[in-house]
Design an enzyme around this catalytic site. Structure first.
Site, PDB file in Angstrom:
ATOM      1  N   ASP A 102      12.010 -12.242   3.932  1.00 38.54           N
ATOM      2  CA  ASP A 102      11.787 -13.390   4.821  1.00 38.54           C
ATOM      3  C   ASP A 102      12.543 -14.611   4.311  1.00 38.54           C
ATOM      4  OD1 ASP A 102       9.966 -11.811   6.149  1.00 38.54           O
ATOM      5  OD2 ASP A 102       8.220 -12.710   5.170  1.00 38.54           O
TER       6      ASP A 102
HETATM    7  N1  URA Z   1       6.657  -8.911   2.688  1.00 34.16           N
HETATM    8  C1  URA Z   1       6.684 -10.134   3.258  1.00 34.16           C
HETATM    9  O1  URA Z   1       5.695 -10.592   3.785  1.00 34.16           O
HETATM   10  N2  URA Z   1       7.823 -10.819   3.213  1.00 34.16           N
HETATM   11  C2  URA Z   1       8.937 -10.382   2.623  1.00 34.16           C
HETATM   12  O2  URA Z   1       9.958 -11.071   2.606  1.00 34.16           O
HETATM   13  C3  URA Z   1       8.904  -9.111   2.040  1.00 34.16           C
HETATM   14  C4  URA Z   1       7.747  -8.393   2.078  1.00 34.16           C
END
Ligand code: URA
Length: 261
Positions: A102
């Site tokens: 993310d």
């Molecule tokens: N889980 C999440 O919530 N975000 C990420 O970037 C990776 C795994």
């Protein structure tokens, strides 16, 4: 093909580095030292040596990147900075990120031009384990930990999450632990955090659903305020890489991942 391109595509080093190796006389073409990075070789028939060892050309590139907060995992974006913006132009040809983190997540991300490698790591059946370090508002009791570890619903209609592992490192009140939460971006926090309970921990999962860790912890009543991926399979983020830095992966790292972790 240029000699420096050949070497950089053979995991000897980045273009910049291999040019230095060539100029330093560490590279031979057909048993003769060549000190010109742009020297044209016949990659099918010429024998290339680096430090007197034959170099095998596979043309594949594998990078380990320490993704910082705030950039998106994509090759291009019209609005946001992407992970590719941290790569020098000559290194990015054909490269793409393996999976995604993310925008707000930091940590370990691989980039490659090897579609097979991507498939091996990302295909859900491969069950490659990924470990994340987190800070979250909230508390987790044994029942919630049990659910997180054995399967929890993160959205109505979706299957339970696959087995996971949680390790709680620290719990307490935000006001007492605030000094340890250095990397939090406070602009995202809407409540006064001072009297909130916080916990620090590791979570290991083997799936890659969208926002999976945040959603799993949310389903267990916690709100993630910091998330960093620290390992994929047995490969741990190289902590000498500052946020935004990358390096070529070693042959051993790539082979270990190709062999299942
Ligand atoms: N889980 C999440 O919530 N975000 C990420 O970037 C990776 C795994």
């Amino acid at each position: 093909m240029r000699l420096d391109k050949f070497l950089s595509e053979s995991s000897i080093g980045r273009r910049k580095e291999v040019r230095i190796f060539i100029k330093d006389g560490k590279v031979k073409v057909n048993s003769e030292i060549v000190i010109i990075p742009a020297y044209e070789i016949d990659e099918e028939n010429d024998r290339i040596e680096y430090l007197d060892e034959d170099v095998e050309h596979n043309g594949k590139m594998y990078y380990m990147f320490h993704k910082p907060f705030g950039c998106i995992t994509a090759r291009k974006d019209s609005k946001h900075q992407t992970v590719m913006d941290y790569f020098e132009c000559e290194d990015t040809k054909g490269l793409f990120p393996v999976g995604r983190l993310d925008k707000d997540t930091e940590g370990l991300l691989f980039l490659t031009n090897d579609g097979e490698f991507n498939h091996q790591l990302m295909y859900p059946d491969q069950h490659v384990k990924k470990t994340y370090y987190f800070w979250a508002f909230g508390t987790l009791d044994d029942e919630q930990i049990n659910k997180l570890e054995n399967g929890i619903v993160i959205r109505d209609g979706e299957p339970l999450t696959k087995p996971a592992k949680i390790e709680i490192l620290k719990t307490g009140l935000f006001r007492d632990l605030q000094h340890e939460l250095k990397d939090i971006h406070y602009e995202k926090i809407k409540i006064n955090p001072q009297e909130q309970s916080v916990l620090e921990g590791h979570i290991t999962i083997s799936e890659g659903r969208k926002h999976q860790v945040r959603r799993m912890l949310k389903a267990a009543g916690c709100y993630v305020v910091y998330l960093k991926r620290i390992s994929i399979g047995e490969i741990i983020l190289d902590e000498t890489l500052q946020k935004g830095q990358y390096r070529e992966m070693t042959r051993e790292e790539v082979t270990r991942l190709k062999n299942g972790g």
